[in-house]
Design an enzyme around this catalytic site. Sequence first.
Site, PDB file in Angstrom:
ATOM      1  N   PRO A   2       0.820  -1.118   0.021  1.00  0.00           N
ATOM      2  CA  PRO A   2      -0.073   0.071   0.022  1.00  0.00           C
ATOM      3  C   PRO A   2       0.864   1.291   0.095  1.00  0.00           C
ATOM      4  O   PRO A   2       1.952   1.222   0.711  1.00  0.00           O
ATOM      5  CB  PRO A   2      -0.663   0.119   1.346  1.00  0.00           C
ATOM      6  CG  PRO A   2      -0.027  -1.041   2.290  1.00  0.00           C
ATOM      7  CD  PRO A   2       0.631  -2.052   1.277  1.00  0.00           C
ATOM      8  N   GLU A   3       0.360   2.220  -0.865  1.00  0.00           N
ATOM      9  CA  GLU A   3       1.115   3.282  -0.787  1.00  0.00           C
ATOM     10  C   GLU A   3       0.170   4.515  -0.376  1.00  0.00           C
ATOM     11  O   GLU A   3      -1.156   4.383   0.119  1.00  0.00           O
ATOM     12  CB  GLU A   3       1.711   3.814  -2.198  1.00  0.00           C
ATOM     13  CG  GLU A   3       2.805   2.990  -2.737  1.00  0.00           C
ATOM     14  CD  GLU A   3       3.409   3.428  -4.030  1.00  0.00           C
ATOM     15  OE1 GLU A   3       3.367   4.531  -4.158  1.00  0.00           O
ATOM     16  OE2 GLU A   3       3.960   2.555  -4.667  1.00  0.00           O
ATOM     17  N   HIS A 102      -5.203 -15.068  10.921  1.00  0.00           N
ATOM     18  CA  HIS A 102      -4.346 -13.686  10.529  1.00  0.00           C
ATOM     19  C   HIS A 102      -4.932 -12.642  11.257  1.00  0.00           C
ATOM     20  O   HIS A 102      -4.407 -11.452  11.166  1.00  0.00           O
ATOM     21  CB  HIS A 102      -4.108 -13.572   9.357  1.00  0.00           C
ATOM     22  CG  HIS A 102      -3.291 -14.816   8.652  1.00  0.00           C
ATOM     23  ND1 HIS A 102      -2.050 -15.162   9.127  1.00  0.00           N
ATOM     24  CD2 HIS A 102      -3.499 -15.557   7.612  1.00  0.00           C
ATOM     25  CE1 HIS A 102      -1.761 -16.130   8.292  1.00  0.00           C
ATOM     26  NE2 HIS A 102      -2.462 -16.395   7.325  1.00  0.00           N
ATOM     27  N   ARG A 125       1.304 -11.587   6.478  1.00  0.00           N
ATOM     28  CA  ARG A 125       2.763 -11.540   6.412  1.00  0.00           C
ATOM     29  C   ARG A 125       3.368 -10.786   7.459  1.00  0.00           C
ATOM     30  O   ARG A 125       4.634 -10.713   7.702  1.00  0.00           O
ATOM     31  CB  ARG A 125       3.356 -11.010   4.959  1.00  0.00           C
ATOM     32  CG  ARG A 125       3.093 -11.985   3.762  1.00  0.00           C
ATOM     33  CD  ARG A 125       3.563 -11.537   2.715  1.00  0.00           C
ATOM     34  NE  ARG A 125       4.668 -11.811   2.496  1.00  0.00           N
ATOM     35  CZ  ARG A 125       5.455 -11.326   1.490  1.00  0.00           C
ATOM     36  NH1 ARG A 125       4.840 -10.859   0.426  1.00  0.00           N
ATOM     37  NH2 ARG A 125       6.763 -11.528   1.434  1.00  0.00           N
TER      38      ARG A 125
END
Length: 293
Positions: A2-3, A102, A125
Amino acid sequence: MPELPEVETVRRGLAPFLEGARIEAVALNRADLRFAFPERFAERLLGQTILRAGRRAKYLLFALSGGETWLAHLGMTGSFRFAGGTPAEPSRYRPPAAPGKHDHLVVDLHHPTLGSERLVYADPRRFGFVDLFQDEAESPFLRDLGPEPLGNGFDGPYLAARLRTRKAPIKAALLDQKLVAGLGNIYVCEALHRAHIAPTLPSARLVTPAGRASARLEDLVAAVRAVLLDALAAGGSTISDFRRADGGAGYFQHAFAVYDREGQPCPTPACRGTIARIVQSGRSTFFCPVCQR
Ligand SMILES: [Zn+2]
């Protein structure tokens, strides 16, 4: 990864419900993400009201009534979702609930007008992380950041002053978070293409001998802003569609002009170039060798 536009899209989705909501329960399902959770993290959140859901660069910043700020970084695969009872249209950001192994952080909230909701942070992750701080100036993540690319501090004169002696390629300069905060590989490639500037151009070449911003540097400022605003506009609609998609992180794929388009024709009108890929500082750069100079 993500930016800025993706993080801002998440913020816009969360804000209507989070702002004004009281934190009633906090569950941590492991001891760490990328880093350990801050000391007494759950205890420090409990009972606080979230005053404001803000953003700085790629960080979400939830200002709490007690004076601390809860910082969240999504890493590569982190996402927030609402999983509990559904108040009236609290958010456009509502991926399908998919409780799973998660779900590392679960926060029960009560909003005075929208009711109760459960906010879940999942991150397969675990490159994401959270922090808590009292003062932005003391946060190691925030204190050295340059101006926001969509803010008033990012303009031709600012860049000219910072780049006039800088020989590094312009692409590397734009990725430097101390120069401008929140840009990543994708939007830097896209902005340079839109401004027709080669990613390898030495940064100082965009500054006049008198130290002023060249017309090309002003074009670059405009291109950075335009690329981000386009991505934000796309984020809104695509995030809504995402309700019907399954699983995964809450991001979207834009129609990129150059990013990940090696070998395809350049979309610049009348340009006959082919998008090329080179490696700069260990990362792929996509650009058109014909119309980017
Ligand atoms: Zn081209």
